[in-house]
Motif scaffolding. Sequence first.
Motif, mmCIF file in Angstrom:
data_model
loop_
_atom_site.group_PDB
_atom_site.id
_atom_site.type_symbol
_atom_site.label_atom_id
_atom_site.label_comp_id
_atom_site.label_asym_id
_atom_site.label_seq_id
_atom_site.Cartn_x
_atom_site.Cartn_y
_atom_site.Cartn_z
ATOM 1 N N GLU A 136 4.878 -2.328 -20.122
ATOM 2 C CA GLU A 136 5.077 -2.695 -18.829
ATOM 3 C C GLU A 136 5.328 -1.639 -17.749
ATOM 4 O OE1 GLU A 136 7.188 -6.259 -18.675
ATOM 5 O OE2 GLU A 136 5.645 -7.119 -19.269
ATOM 6 N N ILE A 137 5.315 -1.720 -16.861
ATOM 7 C CA ILE A 137 5.595 0.062 -16.185
ATOM 8 C C ILE A 137 6.251 -0.515 -14.398
ATOM 9 C CG2 ILE A 137 4.356 1.591 -15.024
ATOM 10 C CD1 ILE A 137 1.819 2.045 -17.662
ATOM 11 N N ASP A 138 6.721 0.000 -14.358
ATOM 12 C CA ASP A 138 7.000 -0.409 -12.977
ATOM 13 C C ASP A 138 6.089 -0.175 -12.075
ATOM 14 O OD1 ASP A 138 9.360 -2.030 -13.981
ATOM 15 O OD2 ASP A 138 11.056 -0.024 -13.851
ATOM 16 N N ALA B 15 1.341 -1.138 0.087
ATOM 17 C CA ALA B 15 0.144 -0.197 0.212
ATOM 18 C C ALA B 15 0.543 1.615 0.481
ATOM 19 C CB ALA B 15 -1.029 -0.196 1.246
ATOM 20 N N GLY B 16 1.647 1.088 0.571
ATOM 21 C CA GLY B 16 2.481 2.649 1.019
ATOM 22 C C GLY B 16 4.059 2.645 -0.182
ATOM 23 N N ARG B 17 3.883 1.578 -0.764
ATOM 24 C CA ARG B 17 5.911 2.038 -2.030
ATOM 25 C C ARG B 17 5.190 1.805 -3.514
ATOM 26 N NH1 ARG B 17 10.167 1.243 0.355
ATOM 27 N NH2 ARG B 17 11.116 2.575 -1.417
ATOM 28 N N ALA B 18 3.866 1.762 -2.947
ATOM 29 C CA ALA B 18 3.844 1.642 -4.866
ATOM 30 C C ALA B 18 4.079 3.484 -5.663
ATOM 31 C CB ALA B 18 1.587 1.726 -4.961
ATOM 32 N N LEU B 19 4.329 3.549 -6.639
ATOM 33 C CA LEU B 19 4.133 3.975 -7.837
ATOM 34 C C LEU B 19 3.185 5.108 -8.505
ATOM 35 C CD1 LEU B 19 7.381 2.794 -9.469
ATOM 36 C CD2 LEU B 19 7.726 4.591 -7.581
ATOM 37 N N ASP B 20 3.124 6.776 -8.383
ATOM 38 C CA ASP B 20 2.171 6.966 -8.990
ATOM 39 C C ASP B 20 1.957 6.711 -10.529
ATOM 40 O OD1 ASP B 20 1.230 8.180 -6.557
ATOM 41 O OD2 ASP B 20 2.637 10.028 -7.835
ATOM 42 N N LEU B 21 0.201 6.063 -10.676
ATOM 43 C CA LEU B 21 0.201 5.453 -12.200
ATOM 44 C C LEU B 21 -0.412 6.705 -12.958
ATOM 45 C CD1 LEU B 21 0.321 2.579 -13.534
ATOM 46 C CD2 LEU B 21 -2.273 2.730 -12.979
ATOM 47 N N ALA C 221 -7.340 2.163 -11.192
ATOM 48 C CA ALA C 221 -6.758 2.336 -12.442
ATOM 49 C C ALA C 221 -7.571 2.450 -14.068
ATOM 50 C CB ALA C 221 -5.578 1.898 -13.336
ATOM 51 N N LEU C 222 -8.403 1.236 -14.195
ATOM 52 C CA LEU C 222 -9.255 1.059 -14.798
ATOM 53 C C LEU C 222 -10.290 1.800 -14.734
ATOM 54 C CD1 LEU C 222 -8.039 -1.654 -15.486
ATOM 55 C CD2 LEU C 222 -10.514 -2.685 -15.806
ATOM 56 N N ARG C 223 -11.245 2.811 -13.699
ATOM 57 C CA ARG C 223 -12.131 3.481 -13.982
ATOM 58 C C ARG C 223 -11.542 5.489 -14.216
ATOM 59 N NH1 ARG C 223 -12.934 1.591 -7.918
ATOM 60 N NH2 ARG C 223 -11.935 2.603 -7.726
ATOM 61 N N ARG C 224 -9.966 5.056 -13.878
ATOM 62 C CA ARG C 224 -9.707 6.611 -14.454
ATOM 63 C C ARG C 224 -9.235 6.452 -16.194
ATOM 64 N NH1 ARG C 224 -4.138 6.954 -10.943
ATOM 65 N NH2 ARG C 224 -4.210 8.684 -12.165
ATOM 66 N N LEU C 225 -9.573 5.763 -16.057
ATOM 67 C CA LEU C 225 -9.029 4.998 -18.038
ATOM 68 C C LEU C 225 -10.597 4.666 -18.448
ATOM 69 C CD1 LEU C 225 -6.863 1.818 -18.579
ATOM 70 C CD2 LEU C 225 -6.061 4.234 -19.339
ATOM 71 N N GLY C 226 -12.030 5.376 -17.889
ATOM 72 C CA GLY C 226 -12.593 5.040 -18.415
ATOM 73 C C GLY C 226 -13.443 4.046 -18.418
ATOM 74 N N VAL C 227 -12.881 3.342 -17.917
ATOM 75 C CA VAL C 227 -13.728 1.613 -17.790
ATOM 76 C C VAL C 227 -15.020 1.957 -16.974
ATOM 77 C CG1 VAL C 227 -14.470 -0.388 -17.119
ATOM 78 C CG2 VAL C 227 -12.143 0.557 -18.417
ATOM 79 N N GLU C 228 -16.388 1.925 -17.317
ATOM 80 C CA GLU C 228 -17.214 1.789 -16.507
ATOM 81 C C GLU C 228 -17.742 0.623 -15.412
ATOM 82 O OE1 GLU C 228 -20.475 5.178 -17.450
ATOM 83 O OE2 GLU C 228 -19.555 4.721 -19.180
#
Length: 620
Positions: free
Chosen positions: A145-147, A83-89, A188-195
């Motif tokens: 692929e994103i780190d 939870a704490g070390r995830a990079l901003d997507l 992430a999917l919500r932010r991409l517009g997946v409803e």
Amino acid sequence: MEASAAAELEAAERVVMRWDSAGDEQAMLFDGSGGDRRAEAERFLRAVDYICRLAPPQSAGCACASVQVAMARLEDELRHLLAGRALDLEIEALAGLSSLSMSGGDRRNSDATEASAAGDDDEGGSVSSSAGRRSSYRSLPSIREIDLYPADAISDLHAIASRLAAAGYARECVQVYASVRKPAVDSALRRLGVEKLSIGDVQRLEWDALEAKIRRWIRAARAAVRGVFASERRLCFHIFHDLPLCSSAGAGAAAAPTHDAPFAEAVKGAALQLFGFAEAISIGRRSPEKLFKIIDLHDALSDLLPDISDIFAASKAAESIYVQAAEIRSRLADAVRGILSEFENAVLRDPSKTPVPGGTIHPLTRYVMNYISLISDYKATLSELIISRPSASSRIPAEGNEAAPAFPDLDLPDPDSQLPLASHLIWIIVVLEHNLESKASLYKDAALSHLFLMNNVHYIVHKVKDSVELRGLIGDVYLRRLTGKFRQAATSYQRTAWLKILNCLKDEGLHVSGGFSSGISKSALRERFKAFNAAFEEAHRIQSAWYVPDTQLREELRISISEKLLPAYRSFLGRFRHHIENGRHPELYIKYSVEDLEIAMADFFEGAPPTPHNRRRSHG
């Protein structure tokens, strides 16, 4: 157990028990701060290894309690670290993946525009060069692929997961991992517009709204598969690739170990939701306006399937997602074939029974020809999907629909050399012609009926000629047939509309014989001029309101009529005008000069009432 080993075990247990989760919950071993805390974390892991080696979880007493404490602490550390070390997507960078490496090429400008609007990207390198960018990107043929975590966090996550798995806490490890990564994937999917839409929600939407959602879904699906899911897969591999885990779905001793269970648990819900939208479209009501967006959806899914296979199919725990996506693509293909068949029948049975004013192009003709022009733009996909030619069975009217017009015969030029798609397009035009012939019969004026067919077949011919793809599919043989029908309709119009008028300018019935007669009956001649004037004025009044929308065709038609009418009238005047001018009130009979007729011809086929003309009287 030797005294020294017992002492070491006791020391290890003390290290573990100091980090009992019941104590200070704010203090975390793996908080990324380095220094003393890093040394303490390593000491804790060594203690866990020692305890598990000497006192496996199956043993009783203090060792078992210390293992339980250690595992509880490691679960907390795993959750905290995830939870704490995830990079901003950066969703903007993910949206740029929508234009990546389309296997079949993206041939529609609308998609290209949408992709560029979503964000430009460099095919060969990083998506973003923003200052302070923490994530890095690795380019594959279509996947980036994103780190999702820094390298040191990945190392710590692997270290924690390996201890949990070794101690028999694999299922708990998967559950903790999924409890953090699943919401991250959903976000992430919500932010991409997946409803979040159920199949029922999708099928209740109006088509205009659904069409916009399909465009957004295609962009979002490319970014989700090639960015989000691919990156989650990579993250899972780095953390769990050498660990024996089993999914929670496979509980029990017989469950086969699989290192990708955490990945499946994290993404399965989001993937099913994502592809559920395409599934709802594939099983929805079929109607012609949906065809092209469904093809776009099919093409997008086809293009993604190799990536979906790479990401999901190799995973025992997630291969069902690939299977679902492949089945949806198959259903979309079925929907395309079904819509095309229904379109053919709809063209045949178009119910409009009101003739279009002026014999102009029927809305059905415009709609059908624009539709099949668009179909030809999708030739690459449709040539693969349309694999059978129109058959007799597809042309049997529905039971109880006796009012439906009989199906025409389908006489294809050289059908064996044509693509099945080409046969269907020709069949649609045959059906359209058949329907237009029925509509032509609605006109009471036979000449207008022919003009209507001339206009409509001319429009069909030019729509075929104007599209390179459509002309290639239809072929020159059938195009010549259409051109012949157009010319036949034009000839039939001229014969029907003008034969009576031209007959007024013939000599038959004007000559008399015997006595001192000059050989011409003046009364018959006066009646002939009156008949011509009345017929031409009637034609001028009526046919000025008829409409030939194609300017070149309109002018060619006027010229063709003029070339028959004006010489005939000029000759008739030359032979007989002096008989009238020598009599009383010649202006009642010779009302038009040749020039007057030529000027009046400019009013024909304009679709409007004729304008008054200042006629120059030949009698002065």
